[in-house]
Design a protein around this motif. Structure first.
Motif, PDB file in Angstrom:
ATOM      1  N   PRO A 225       0.829  -1.217   0.000  1.00 38.45           N
ATOM      2  CA  PRO A 225       0.000   0.000   0.000  1.00 38.45           C
ATOM      3  C   PRO A 225       0.858   1.260   0.000  1.00 38.45           C
ATOM      4  O   PRO A 225       1.815   1.383   0.766  1.00 38.45           O
ATOM      5  CB  PRO A 225      -0.802  -0.135   1.303  1.00 38.45           C
ATOM      6  N   ALA A 226       0.526   2.200  -0.868  1.00 35.15           N
ATOM      7  CA  ALA A 226       1.322   3.420  -1.031  1.00 35.15           C
ATOM      8  C   ALA A 226       1.431   4.210   0.269  1.00 35.15           C
ATOM      9  O   ALA A 226       2.451   4.857   0.530  1.00 35.15           O
ATOM     10  CB  ALA A 226       0.714   4.290  -2.134  1.00 35.15           C
ATOM     11  N   ILE A 227       0.405   4.142   1.107  1.00 34.88           N
ATOM     12  CA  ILE A 227       0.386   4.925   2.348  1.00 34.88           C
ATOM     13  C   ILE A 227       1.516   4.532   3.292  1.00 34.88           C
ATOM     14  O   ILE A 227       1.931   5.301   4.153  1.00 34.88           O
ATOM     15  CB  ILE A 227      -0.991   4.788   3.050  1.00 34.88           C
ATOM     16  N   MET A 228       2.064   3.322   3.123  1.00 24.99           N
ATOM     17  CA  MET A 228       3.183   2.882   3.972  1.00 24.99           C
ATOM     18  C   MET A 228       4.398   3.796   3.844  1.00 24.99           C
ATOM     19  O   MET A 228       5.219   3.890   4.756  1.00 24.99           O
ATOM     20  CB  MET A 228       3.606   1.446   3.626  1.00 24.99           C
ATOM     21  N   ALA A 229       4.514   4.467   2.707  1.00 25.81           N
ATOM     22  CA  ALA A 229       5.652   5.355   2.499  1.00 25.81           C
ATOM     23  C   ALA A 229       5.637   6.548   3.450  1.00 25.81           C
ATOM     24  O   ALA A 229       6.642   7.254   3.579  1.00 25.81           O
ATOM     25  CB  ALA A 229       5.675   5.848   1.051  1.00 25.81           C
ATOM     26  N   LYS A 230       4.528   6.748   4.148  1.00 28.06           N
ATOM     27  CA  LYS A 230       4.417   7.844   5.116  1.00 28.06           C
ATOM     28  C   LYS A 230       5.019   7.459   6.464  1.00 28.06           C
ATOM     29  O   LYS A 230       4.848   8.192   7.444  1.00 28.06           O
ATOM     30  CB  LYS A 230       2.954   8.254   5.294  1.00 28.06           C
ATOM     31  N   ARG A 231       5.730   6.356   6.513  1.00 27.81           N
ATOM     32  CA  ARG A 231       6.335   5.958   7.780  1.00 27.81           C
ATOM     33  C   ARG A 231       7.299   7.038   8.274  1.00 27.81           C
ATOM     34  O   ARG A 231       7.967   7.707   7.486  1.00 27.81           O
ATOM     35  CB  ARG A 231       7.064   4.617   7.640  1.00 27.81           C
ATOM     36  N   TYR A 232       7.367   7.215   9.589  1.00 20.69           N
ATOM     37  CA  TYR A 232       8.348   8.124  10.168  1.00 20.69           C
ATOM     38  C   TYR A 232       9.712   7.447  10.110  1.00 20.69           C
ATOM     39  O   TYR A 232       9.805   6.212  10.154  1.00 20.69           O
ATOM     40  CB  TYR A 232       7.966   8.445  11.617  1.00 20.69           C
ATOM     41  N   LEU A 233      10.787   8.216  10.007  1.00 16.11           N
ATOM     42  CA  LEU A 233      12.123   7.632   9.929  1.00 16.11           C
ATOM     43  C   LEU A 233      12.366   6.623  11.046  1.00 16.11           C
ATOM     44  O   LEU A 233      12.109   6.896  12.216  1.00 16.11           O
ATOM     45  CB  LEU A 233      13.187   8.733  10.015  1.00 16.11           C
ATOM     46  N   ASN A 234      12.855   5.446  10.666  1.00 14.62           N
ATOM     47  CA  ASN A 234      13.194   4.369  11.605  1.00 14.62           C
ATOM     48  C   ASN A 234      11.969   3.807  12.319  1.00 14.62           C
ATOM     49  O   ASN A 234      12.086   3.221  13.385  1.00 14.62           O
ATOM     50  CB  ASN A 234      14.222   4.854  12.640  1.00 14.62           C
ATOM     51  N   ARG A 235      10.796   3.977  11.744  1.00 17.00           N
ATOM     52  CA  ARG A 235       9.574   3.420  12.329  1.00 17.00           C
ATOM     53  C   ARG A 235       8.743   2.742  11.235  1.00 17.00           C
ATOM     54  O   ARG A 235       7.591   3.065  11.013  1.00 17.00           O
ATOM     55  CB  ARG A 235       8.750   4.525  13.022  1.00 17.00           C
ATOM     56  N   GLY A 236       9.346   1.795  10.560  1.00 18.87           N
ATOM     57  CA  GLY A 236       8.694   1.134   9.438  1.00 18.87           C
ATOM     58  C   GLY A 236       8.098  -0.213   9.792  1.00 18.87           C
ATOM     59  O   GLY A 236       7.428  -0.380  10.801  1.00 18.87           O
ATOM     60  N   ILE A 237       8.375  -1.220   8.951  1.00 22.76           N
ATOM     61  CA  ILE A 237       7.807  -2.561   9.148  1.00 22.76           C
ATOM     62  C   ILE A 237       8.696  -3.324  10.118  1.00 22.76           C
ATOM     63  O   ILE A 237       9.775  -3.790   9.767  1.00 22.76           O
ATOM     64  CB  ILE A 237       7.678  -3.314   7.813  1.00 22.76           C
ATOM     65  N   TYR A 250       0.584 -10.963   7.680  1.00 21.09           N
ATOM     66  CA  TYR A 250       0.065  -9.913   8.548  1.00 21.09           C
ATOM     67  C   TYR A 250       1.208  -8.938   8.778  1.00 21.09           C
ATOM     68  O   TYR A 250       2.298  -9.338   9.224  1.00 21.09           O
ATOM     69  CB  TYR A 250      -0.430 -10.485   9.878  1.00 21.09           C
ATOM     70  N   VAL A 251       0.991  -7.679   8.469  1.00 22.15           N
ATOM     71  CA  VAL A 251       2.044  -6.667   8.549  1.00 22.15           C
ATOM     72  C   VAL A 251       1.561  -5.530   9.440  1.00 22.15           C
ATOM     73  O   VAL A 251       0.498  -4.945   9.196  1.00 22.15           O
ATOM     74  CB  VAL A 251       2.402  -6.124   7.153  1.00 22.15           C
ATOM     75  N   LEU A 252       2.346  -5.212  10.453  1.00 20.34           N
ATOM     76  CA  LEU A 252       1.997  -4.160  11.405  1.00 20.34           C
ATOM     77  C   LEU A 252       3.125  -3.146  11.455  1.00 20.34           C
ATOM     78  O   LEU A 252       4.287  -3.506  11.631  1.00 20.34           O
ATOM     79  CB  LEU A 252       1.770  -4.761  12.799  1.00 20.34           C
ATOM     80  N   MET A 253       2.786  -1.876  11.283  1.00 18.87           N
ATOM     81  CA  MET A 253       3.799  -0.834  11.384  1.00 18.87           C
ATOM     82  C   MET A 253       4.281  -0.710  12.828  1.00 18.87           C
ATOM     83  O   MET A 253       3.547  -1.009  13.773  1.00 18.87           O
ATOM     84  CB  MET A 253       3.248   0.505  10.915  1.00 18.87           C
ATOM     85  N   GLN A 254       5.516  -0.282  12.999  1.00 15.35           N
ATOM     86  CA  GLN A 254       6.065  -0.136  14.340  1.00 15.35           C
ATOM     87  C   GLN A 254       5.391   0.992  15.099  1.00 15.35           C
ATOM     88  O   GLN A 254       5.248   0.934  16.316  1.00 15.35           O
ATOM     89  CB  GLN A 254       7.565   0.140  14.273  1.00 15.35           C
ATOM     90  N   SER A 255       4.955   2.008  14.389  1.00 17.65           N
ATOM     91  CA  SER A 255       4.397   3.217  14.995  1.00 17.65           C
ATOM     92  C   SER A 255       3.350   3.797  14.058  1.00 17.65           C
ATOM     93  O   SER A 255       3.246   3.387  12.890  1.00 17.65           O
ATOM     94  CB  SER A 255       5.498   4.256  15.232  1.00 17.65           C
ATOM     95  N   PRO A 256       2.582   4.781  14.521  1.00 14.22           N
ATOM     96  CA  PRO A 256       1.681   5.485  13.613  1.00 14.22           C
ATOM     97  C   PRO A 256       2.440   6.127  12.458  1.00 14.22           C
ATOM     98  O   PRO A 256       3.601   6.515  12.602  1.00 14.22           O
ATOM     99  CB  PRO A 256       1.038   6.561  14.511  1.00 14.22           C
ATOM    100  N   TYR A 265       2.204  11.775  13.727  1.00 10.62           N
ATOM    101  CA  TYR A 265       2.937  10.606  14.235  1.00 10.62           C
ATOM    102  C   TYR A 265       3.246  10.741  15.724  1.00 10.62           C
ATOM    103  O   TYR A 265       3.078   9.794  16.497  1.00 10.62           O
ATOM    104  CB  TYR A 265       4.228  10.432  13.434  1.00 10.62           C
ATOM    105  N   LYS A 266       3.679  11.900  16.144  1.00 10.28           N
ATOM    106  CA  LYS A 266       4.118  12.098  17.520  1.00 10.28           C
ATOM    107  C   LYS A 266       2.977  11.965  18.526  1.00 10.28           C
ATOM    108  O   LYS A 266       3.177  11.508  19.648  1.00 10.28           O
ATOM    109  CB  LYS A 266       4.779  13.464  17.667  1.00 10.28           C
ATOM    110  N   LYS A 267       1.776  12.348  18.140  1.00 15.82           N
ATOM    111  CA  LYS A 267       0.657  12.395  19.079  1.00 15.82           C
ATOM    112  C   LYS A 267      -0.258  11.176  19.010  1.00 15.82           C
ATOM    113  O   LYS A 267      -1.013  10.908  19.939  1.00 15.82           O
ATOM    114  CB  LYS A 267      -0.171  13.660  18.825  1.00 15.82           C
ATOM    115  N   SER A 268      -0.205  10.439  17.923  1.00 15.66           N
ATOM    116  CA  SER A 268      -1.193   9.395  17.672  1.00 15.66           C
ATOM    117  C   SER A 268      -0.887   8.083  18.381  1.00 15.66           C
ATOM    118  O   SER A 268       0.268   7.768  18.691  1.00 15.66           O
ATOM    119  CB  SER A 268      -1.285   9.128  16.169  1.00 15.66           C
ATOM    120  N   ALA A 269      -1.941   7.307  18.627  1.00 21.05           N
ATOM    121  CA  ALA A 269      -1.807   5.930  19.098  1.00 21.05           C
ATOM    122  C   ALA A 269      -2.375   4.957  18.067  1.00 21.05           C
ATOM    123  O   ALA A 269      -2.449   3.762  18.319  1.00 21.05           O
ATOM    124  CB  ALA A 269      -2.532   5.754  20.430  1.00 21.05           C
ATOM    125  N   ASN A 270      -2.775   5.474  16.916  1.00 22.03           N
ATOM    126  CA  ASN A 270      -3.448   4.678  15.890  1.00 22.03           C
ATOM    127  C   ASN A 270      -2.456   4.122  14.875  1.00 22.03           C
ATOM    128  O   ASN A 270      -1.857   4.866  14.108  1.00 22.03           O
ATOM    129  CB  ASN A 270      -4.496   5.526  15.161  1.00 22.03           C
TER     130      ASN A 270
END
Length: 433
Positions: A225-237, A250-256, A265-270
């Motif tokens: 999914p293209a939206i994965m590219a919005k990962r914060y630095l060092n917070r990917g798969i 099943y793939v879960l991002m490390q962080s929002p 990213y900094k404020k979210s828990a989603n």
């Protein structure tokens, strides 16, 4: 049974086993894995070890075998580097606090096959170096290009290192039924198919980034999914689970995601969790995983309250059906959750559109509820705050049976004096099923 409530979450999770009397922790003796010393000119000397606990996977064909993987190699955050090296940010990182310093830039990422005896002794029976199809060893160095930015990398003397288009920040692995491997990494982020001999066969990146990473030595496809590219630095798969037949991922991002920006990213828990058909790449579902509030990680909050972006997911293991084991942690507290997708609401495709406002990452619990979104159900089975003996920075987890798992720490290659730790954790009840 007791209910666990957390301020940023919409759902209530039910905690079961979180008491020392229900859990036994025993040490597994690991071999020494020295990597020598590095000395910063005019600064300090670091004694390094090969950290093997970035990801772990139990071999279903042989319950005594655990596969592990290193991460990208010894690296230091440039912010605060003077404390560890005796030299400042300007000297070692050209003043870039977001960069990384790599004292051994020629490090090659490896997979380890461990044999673990019932007597809690482990031996490495095979080491598999990752390599491209031309035989070039895969490094852990980052890559930046037009339209894509990663961290800058500097060497022991503060010289800028060349970017490596095939460099990986490996964080998790699974062994597939045919003996090959699937690896999750954080740079692109990407899912990497690796042959049994360590040859990188294919790299799956977010749609739209395939041209950025295209090269003659590794096949690159924009299938995620293209939206994965919005990962914060060092917070990917950092989390990948695979069904026993290898058919479902099943793939879960490390962080929002940093969607639309780093403030979200900094404020979210989603956080987002994807279910994918491995053969076709078809998305079978996308789900909301709500992280615990940062202040609920007791050991990490003893000195000062932690910010929400300190929380991260560091491993995921498929248990059966749509149930998975996930670990949430900061640095000292680690929580082990069994999650279930059965009653979770698949996310609408509009939430994968960068133009959607508010984004999933910007939504409050009330916003999520108003849209009728049910997050994945989380059941706490263990918190390190309630059990003595678990290490800080747990990253690798291998489930041995419904009552047993083996956990590995992230030693950070001994940069701060930590060694490799493996522990056998045994539950009185079959909670891992």
């Amino acid at each position: 049974m007791r209910a666990l409530l957390f301020s940023t979450a919409l759902a209530v999770s039910t905690a079961t086993a979180a008491f020392a009397a229900d859990v036994t922790v025993s040490e597994i003796k690991l071999p020494d894995l020295p990597m020598g010393q590095v000395t910063y000119s005019g600064g300090k000397t670091l004694t390094l070890n090969r950290g093997i606990g970035s990801g772990a996977f139990r071999d279903a064909a042989d319950p005594t075998v655990i596969w592990t993987i290193t991460d990208r190699g010894p690296n230091l955050d440039c912010e605060g580097i003077e404390e560890l090296t005796g030299l400042g940010l300007d000297t070692l990182c050209a003043g870039d606090g977001k960069a990384k310093n790599f004292p051994q830039p020629d490090f090659n990422i490896t997979i380890q096959k461990l044999s673990v005896t019932p007597g809690n002794a482990a031996t490495i029976v095979e080491t598999i170096p990752l390599k491209t199809k031309s035989g070039k060893l895969v490094s852990g160095l980052p890559y930046s290009a037009d339209g894509f930015k990663s961290e800058a990398a500097y060497d022991l003397s503060g010289k800028l290192l060349p970017a490596d288009v095939n460099g990986l920040d490996t964080e998790t692995l699974a062994r597939l039924p045919d003996g090959s491997f699937l690896i999750g990494e954080e740079y692109a982020p990407s899912l990497v198919e690796v042959a049994a001999d360590g040859t990188v066969l294919k790299r799956h990146v977010p749609a739209g980034l395939e041209a950025v990473f295209k090269n003659d030595d590794v096949d690159v496809v924009g299938s995620l999914p293209a939206i994965m590219a919005k990962r914060y630095l060092n917070r990917g798969i950092e989390n990948v689970g695979v069904s026993a037949d290898g058919a479902t991922l099943y793939v879960l991002m490390q962080s929002p995601l940093a969607n639309p920006d780093s403030d979200a990213y900094k404020k979210s828990a989603n956080t987002r969790l994807w279910k994918i058909d491995r053969a076709t790449g078809k998305l079978l579902g996308e789900y909301l995983y709500v992280m615990d509030d940062a202040t609920s990680f007791k050991a990490d909050n003893k000195k000062e309250p932690q910010k929400q972006n300190a929380v991260r997911m560091s491993e995921m293991v498929w248990l059966g059906g749509d149930r998975l084991l996930v670990i949430e942690r900061i640095g000292k507290t680690t929580k082990f959750y069994v999650i279930d997708l059965a009653s979770a609401t698949p996310l609408d495709a509009s939430l994968d559109d960068e133009k959607t406002s508010p984004s999933l990452e910007q939504m409050s619990a009330a916003d999520v509820e108003a849209k009728g979104i049910k997050p994945v159900v989380k059941t706490l089975v263990l918190s390190s705050d309630d059990v003595d003996g678990l290490p800080k920075k747990v990253e690798g987890v291998a489930v041995v049976s419904p009552t047993e798992m083996i956990v590995f720490n992230d030693s950070d290659f001994g940069i701060e004096g930590d060694g490799n730790i493996a522990l056998r954790v045994t539950f009185a009840e079959p909670v891992l099923q």
